[in-house]
Enzyme design. Sequence first.
Site, mmCIF file in Angstrom:
data_model
loop_
_atom_site.group_PDB
_atom_site.id
_atom_site.type_symbol
_atom_site.label_atom_id
_atom_site.label_comp_id
_atom_site.label_asym_id
_atom_site.label_seq_id
_atom_site.Cartn_x
_atom_site.Cartn_y
_atom_site.Cartn_z
ATOM 1 N N ASP A 152 -4.463 -4.722 5.686
ATOM 2 C CA ASP A 152 -5.327 -5.622 4.413
ATOM 3 C C ASP A 152 -3.459 -7.263 4.214
ATOM 4 O O ASP A 152 -2.721 -6.000 3.928
ATOM 5 C CB ASP A 152 -5.296 -4.553 3.074
ATOM 6 C CG ASP A 152 -5.584 -5.825 2.248
ATOM 7 O OD1 ASP A 152 -6.659 -7.142 2.737
ATOM 8 O OD2 ASP A 152 -5.556 -5.274 0.972
ATOM 9 N N SER A 208 1.308 -1.465 -0.070
ATOM 10 C CA SER A 208 -0.006 0.150 -0.187
ATOM 11 C C SER A 208 0.968 1.349 0.084
ATOM 12 O O SER A 208 1.777 1.802 -1.195
ATOM 13 C CB SER A 208 -1.003 0.101 1.184
ATOM 14 O OG SER A 208 -1.785 1.036 1.191
ATOM 15 N N THR A 209 0.789 1.972 1.205
ATOM 16 C CA THR A 209 1.675 2.823 1.096
ATOM 17 C C THR A 209 3.058 2.802 0.954
ATOM 18 O O THR A 209 3.726 2.003 1.774
ATOM 19 C CB THR A 209 1.348 3.866 2.673
ATOM 20 O OG1 THR A 209 0.348 4.154 2.714
ATOM 21 C CG2 THR A 209 1.800 5.274 2.462
ATOM 22 N N MET A 228 0.018 1.322 4.785
ATOM 23 C CA MET A 228 -0.737 1.461 6.302
ATOM 24 C C MET A 228 -2.122 0.417 5.931
ATOM 25 O O MET A 228 -3.086 -0.407 5.402
ATOM 26 C CB MET A 228 -1.752 2.695 5.600
ATOM 27 C CG MET A 228 -2.230 3.274 7.562
ATOM 28 S SD MET A 228 -0.854 4.207 8.121
ATOM 29 C CE MET A 228 -1.830 4.995 9.158
ATOM 30 N N HIS A 255 -2.371 -1.067 -3.608
ATOM 31 C CA HIS A 255 -4.193 0.202 -2.758
ATOM 32 C C HIS A 255 -3.060 1.402 -4.491
ATOM 33 O O HIS A 255 -2.756 1.985 -3.704
ATOM 34 C CB HIS A 255 -3.820 -0.137 -1.766
ATOM 35 C CG HIS A 255 -4.384 -0.812 -1.014
ATOM 36 N ND1 HIS A 255 -4.404 -0.875 1.112
ATOM 37 C CD2 HIS A 255 -4.717 -2.216 -1.316
ATOM 38 C CE1 HIS A 255 -4.410 -1.931 1.314
ATOM 39 N NE2 HIS A 255 -4.729 -3.069 0.286
#
Length: 349
Positions: free
Chosen positions: A293, A170-171, A290, A197
Amino acid sequence: MTTSTPIRVLVVDDSAFARKVLRQVLSHAEGLEVVGTARDGLDALEKLVELSPDVITLDLVMPGLDGLGVLRALASMPSPPRVVVVSSAGEESELAVTALQAGAVELVHKPTALATDRLYELGEVLVAKVRAAAIAVPRPSVAPAPPVEAPPPRPPVLGPARNLVVVGTSTGGPQALTRLLSMLPPDFPAPMALALHIPAGYTEAVARRLDAQCALEVLEAEQGMELRPGRVVLARAGQHLKVERHGERTLARLDRHPVRLPHHPSVDVLFESAAKAWGADTVGLVLTGMGDDGLEGARTIRAAGGTVLTEAESSCVVYGMPRVVDEAGLSAGTAPLEGLLALLRAHLR
């Protein structure tokens, strides 16, 4: 940063209307303080010195010094603010992906028609991204690859795959994936599927950029696409990527179910489908990001006899997704980005 200290935000956009709306949206969010706005890149660099923001929301297409120019300037600063890119898809998608590789930590999709109330739709997502960026740890940026219109054909990797590698992030994910995939040799023996993401409309550009920097073929997922050694398949933003096995062939399946999950694509969904299709021969890798998930997907892989690996905190932009997997005792090994290839090789048959 303590919870009592507000996150200081500088809004940078060449549209007066966009600056007004973004300022209103962020100012009404608890724990955020908009300390100023800037109309272009040069104005932004002046305001940085004056206001010392924690986070910048950054437009990319601006007169004079554009968003990429701002990011290049930030790279030379000892303690730069974190950057959330606010960008339209379509023609700007390549710029947005380059910005993520150049050090921006989050991306928010901006509606194309700025002078409408649609800009207010950014609110909840923008606030969440700014909060995530505020806790991100800046990492060295990745030098962007030149645009590649037609990459040369790659010879297929010979021999059947004995493992499937699935990756979730993600991030900070675009930077992490760029660094990881650039290390993989052309004869890497396992097909790989990625869930990142990112807003819809950007994954084709991400795949294209990764393909330009990787010895393997990197493609945005399509329905029925075959996963095979020498190929990396990136989940299409807005849909879940699932893998199914049909004899010796592994095929990609795209859909929206389960609909109510917060992320499309979901790392959990990808991991769970891989565990079902490949069982003990599944290797899951959780990179910077973050949230949590991937946690339930990691449990499913382990329950099927497969292996789960994680990126170490020392190289994560946000040590969130790997942390929850580590703390649950599901990781069989952890390493910083530069050590992940060796870690993967140690767990492939």
